[in-house]
Write an enzyme that holds these catalytic residues in place. Structure first.
Site, PDB file in Angstrom:
ATOM      1  N   GLU A  19     -55.784  28.473 -58.079  1.00  0.00           N
ATOM      2  CA  GLU A  19     -56.355  27.353 -57.332  1.00  0.00           C
ATOM      3  C   GLU A  19     -56.016  27.567 -55.858  1.00  0.00           C
ATOM      4  OE1 GLU A  19     -57.833  24.491 -55.456  1.00  0.00           O
ATOM      5  OE2 GLU A  19     -58.311  24.529 -57.587  1.00  0.00           O
ATOM      6  N   ASP A  33     -57.047  32.628 -53.929  1.00  0.00           N
ATOM      7  CA  ASP A  33     -58.453  32.750 -54.268  1.00  0.00           C
ATOM      8  C   ASP A  33     -58.546  33.605 -55.529  1.00  0.00           C
ATOM      9  OD1 ASP A  33     -60.748  34.998 -53.845  1.00  0.00           O
ATOM     10  OD2 ASP A  33     -61.479  33.004 -53.299  1.00  0.00           O
ATOM     11  N   ASP A  40     -64.322  28.951 -63.735  1.00  0.00           N
ATOM     12  CA  ASP A  40     -64.789  27.568 -63.622  1.00  0.00           C
ATOM     13  C   ASP A  40     -64.521  27.147 -62.182  1.00  0.00           C
ATOM     14  OD1 ASP A  40     -65.792  25.084 -64.197  1.00  0.00           O
ATOM     15  OD2 ASP A  40     -64.027  24.391 -65.279  1.00  0.00           O
TER      16      ASP A  40
END
Length: 196
Positions: free
Chosen positions: A7, A32, A50
């Site tokens: 995240e 990233d 996702d």
């Protein structure tokens, strides 16, 4: 069991720990996703994409170069799962790109679905054997339902077996008019897509 999540926003990680009971065993890297996979050489049993910005999957996570990196990081029988959407003038490009990299990726969507959520699953062991995939999914759904039944805190409106019965599962179709998404054209192809 080791679970790693990526995240880029540290604040989101803090909020997940404070307010959403993010399991302490999940190791979240503030990075990233593409950078993380490029820097680390570990092999993973499952990799899930996702990732969405305000519009869609970021261009750098849609390209053949990124998908090749994902493929390199999968264990020999590893599974890649991508959360995508059916977007009329982008899905053909995505399909062509996934087929180039993974040869026989699978397309999961509710039935019927022409413009909603689409899950892409790629696994080199399953290849193009729909019977093997169906058997695997039915076994896993039944196992998960049984575990949930044994958990008095579990509450679901629909069993996993019922959810599975409502899905259309098929190979990502070969596309004649699809352009392979690359690092060089991903931003332009995504910008030209109609998300309305």
């Amino acid at each position: 069991l080791a679970i790693e999540a990526i995240e880029p926003n540290r604040k989101v990680i803090e909020l997940a720990r404070q307010h959403f009971d993010l399991d302490h065993r999940v190791h979240v890297h503030a990075d990233d996703g593409r950078n993380f996979l490029a820097k680390h050489t570990a092999k993973y049993d499952i990799i899930v994409l996702d990732a969405f910005d305000k519009v869609y999957i970021p261009p750098e996570l849609m390209s053949a170069e990124f998908l090749e990196l994902v493929k390199k990081r999968l264990a020999p029988a590893g599974i890649f799962i991508a959360n995508t959407w059916v977007v009329k003038n982008l899905t053909p490009h995505e399909s062509a790109t996934y087929r180039l990299v993974f040869e026989t990726p699978w397309d999961f969507r509710r039935n019927p679905n022409t413009d909603g959520n689409r899950i892409i699953l790629a696994n080199p062991v399953l290849g193009n054997n729909p019977a093997a995939l169906g058997d695997l999914l039915r076994d896993r759904a039944a196992f998960t339902d049984e575990r949930a039944r044994l958990d008095p805190g579990a509450s679901r409106k629909m069993s996993y077996v019922e959810i599975l019965s409502k899905l259309r599962i098929g190979e990502v179709e070969p596309v004649r008019n699809g352009t392979i998404i690359t690092d060089a054209n991903a931003t332009a192809l995504r910008a030209a897509a109609d998300f309305d």
